[in-house]
Structures are given as structure tokens and as C-alpha cells.
Write an enzyme that holds these catalytic residues in place. Structure first.
Site, PDB file in Angstrom:
ATOM      1  CE  LYS A 123      -4.097  -2.028   1.819  1.00  0.00           C
ATOM      2  NZ  LYS A 123      -5.093  -1.935   2.964  1.00  0.00           N
ATOM      3  CG  ASN A 151      -7.704   0.791  -0.633  1.00  0.00           C
ATOM      4  OD1 ASN A 151      -7.951   1.752  -1.267  1.00  0.00           O
ATOM      5  ND2 ASN A 151      -8.824   0.053   0.090  1.00  0.00           N
TER       6      ASN A 151
END
Ligand code: ATR
Length: 283
Positions: free
Chosen positions: A75, A96
Site C-alpha cells: 500500500k 489501496n
């Protein structure tokens, strides 16, 4: 020339990238949403080499993927890679949801925070307004949920972390977080909370943060961002330590997926039937 109808019916391809990723429920979730909304898509789980994330993303994009969800451990790498970030992704310093538009621009967003808040407030019916809220952990997962928690007007918001300096850094990254404080795990013994969120990586290793008993107020909700087929170690500990309800992050997973689905397809799917199907094991 492709007519407009065919163009909208064309199957677009999406993926979740991570390492490992084979266990991911995201393909099932997005396929369920697509069926509900009459959207034509394919969605697959793709494991990328941890040492070559950027090249991996460029490869899947060249292969025709229109957007990708990003999971552990990428991420923050996705946040660094994206050319354009939403405010919430910039604050979280984690992405994300990647969207590949025409041209070279890669858009990055973070739907984890909104996913958590929808699960807690809408699905579980817990109101954060005025509540005493404890976030345990100060890594990427905690950073991703902090601003939406602040926005929900808690009476008190405490970040407790094993390493106090990381909790301080996290708090410093947010503008005037009124009513927020940091502490070590062991300093929590004198306070009770209405909502305790486990944002540590402990559940992933089958561990429980070393928290004192007595942190749960009457009627408290314990929420683990991790999810598993069985109650997580944190959930089991929380029920023994006085929480009235302990839930895992499956609802958040589905809600963050719904927000990604909205970004890519401009449809808002119903999440409740998808959460039920996953919980009952029928999907
Ligand atoms: P993520 O992106 O998943 O948040 P991370 O940035 O590595 O991962 O952060 C992991 C978090 O879990 C940290 O808050 C870490 O505490 P430290 O900062 O003290 O390392 C916390 N953590 C991991 N294992 C833990 C454990 N067994 N007990 C308590 N905290 C733990």
C-alpha cells in the site's frame, strides 16, 4: 466503429495485487457486485514480486488491467507510485485503489477508512460521535483509518502503540487532532473505551497486543481490522476482557471494495448480501 452500447458492455479487467494474494476474497466480492449492478468485468488476484512492485504494476497495466486494488505489503509503495492522489490517500500515505486512465497518469485512492466507518456506523449501528475510541497500532493500517475516525467526532481518540515514537509521528501527521493523545500499551490501565480498534499486525502472526484488562467500558465494541474464518486472537481476548461485541474486518473489506467499485464503475452495490454470503461460507 464501436457503437456506444457495445462500448459500455465491453468487459474491463481489474485485479488485486499483493504478496501473498491467493487467499484474497476481493475477486469474489467484485464479481458479486458486478452481477448485482449488471457490470461486465473480470477480476483476478495477481501476486507481485515484493522487490519489483512498480514494474509489476506497469506489466499488468500493459496487459490491459484498468484498475487494481492493492493489499499487503504494497500500500505504501502504491502511494509512492501514483501520479495523482486523493486527499484521503495523501493523508493515509497509503493507496489501496489504483486507476489507470488513458495516457500515463496513475490515480491513487484509499478507501479503507471510509470502509471501516461504514461498517462500524452503518452495518454495526455503532455511533462514534462522543465515544471514547482507542486505536491500537501506529503503522500503515492505523494511518489509513485515523482521519475518518477524527471526522466522526469522537469524544476522545487515543492511539496506543508498543513503540511510542511511532504513535507520536502518526499524530503529528494530522492537522489539529483535537481530543487525541498517544500512549504506550501499558499506560492504558486506567482508561475505559467504548470502541477499541486493533490496527496492529499482531493478528496476522496469531498474536494479541499486550493490552491491560479493563480497557472496555460497558457495552464496548472491539473491532479487529484483520479477518479470518475463525474469531481472531484479538476478538477472543476482547470477549474475555469484557467487550460486549467483537468483530473482524470482513465488513470493512466489503465496504472498502464497494467504494473502489464506485470509483471504477460509478455504481453503488449493496454490501449486506455480500457480507452475509461471505460470513455463511456460501461464497
Ligand atoms: P501495517 O501497514 O499493517 O500497519 P506496519 O506499518 O508494519 O504494518 O505496522 C504494524 C503495527 O503493528 C505497528 O503498530 C506495530 O507496533 P510497533 O510500531 O511497536 O512495531 C504493531 N504490532 C505488530 N505486532 C505487534 C504485537 N505482537 N503486539 C503489539 N503491536 C504489534
Amino acid at each position: 466503429m464501436t457503437d456506444l452500447f457495445d462500448f459500455h458492455k465491453q468487459k474491463r479487467c481489474f485485479a488485486v495485487v499483493g504478496h501473498p494474494v491467493a487467499h484474497s476474497k476481493s475477486p469474489q466480492i467484485h464479481e458479486d457486485f458486478a452481477r448485482q449492478c449488471g457490470v461486465s468485468l473480470s477480476y483476478e488476484a495477481i501476486a507481485l514480486d515484493p522487490g519489483a512492485f512498480e514494474q509489476g504494476v506497469r506489466n499488468i497495466r500493459a496487459g490491459g488491467i484498468a484498475g487494481a486494488n492493492v493489499t499487503v505489503p504494497f500500500k505504501q509503495a502504491a502511494w509512492r507510485l501514483a501520479d495523482k492522489l486523493t486527499d484521503r490517500a495523501q493523508l493515509a500515505q497509503a493507496v489501496n485503489t489504483l486507476s489507470f486512465s488513458a495516457g500515463d497518469v496513475i490515480h491513487g485512492d484509499n478507501t479503507d477508512g471510509v470502509g471501516l466507518m461504514r461498517d462500524i456506523q452503518k452495518n454495526l449501528g455503532f455511533s462514534c460521535a462522543g465515544a471514547r475510541v482507542l486505536v491500537v497500532g501506529a503503522g500503515g493500517a492505523a494511518r489509513g483509518i485515523f482521519q475518518p475516525l477524527l471526522d466522526s467526532s469522537p469524544g476522545e481518540l487515543v492511539i496506543a502503540n508498543r513503540t511510542l515514537s511511532r504513535a507520536r509521528e502518526l499524530l503529528a501527521a494530522f492537522a489539529s487532532p483535537i481530543g487525541s493523545t498517544v500512549c504506550n500499551l501499558e499506560d492504558l490501565s486506567s482508561t475505559a473505551f467504548d470502541l477499541v480498534i486493533n490496527a496492529t499486525a499482531a493478528s496476522l502472526m496469531g498474536e494479541v497486543p499486550d493490552l491491560p484488562n479493563g480497557i472496555f467500558a460497558n457495552g464496548a465494541l472491539a473491532y479487529d481490522l484483520a479477518y479470518a474464518d475463525q474469531p481472531t486472537p484479538f476478538m477472543r481476548w476482547a470477549m474475555d476482557a469484557g467487550a460486549v461485541r467483537a468483530v473482524d474486518g470482513l465488513g470493512m473489506l466489503v465496504e472498502q471494495a464497494a467504494e473502489s467499485f464506485w470509483i471504477w464503475h460509478q455504481h453503488r452495490p449493496q454490501t449486506a448480501p455480500v457480507i452475509s454470503a461471505l460470513r455463511s461460507g456460501s461464497r
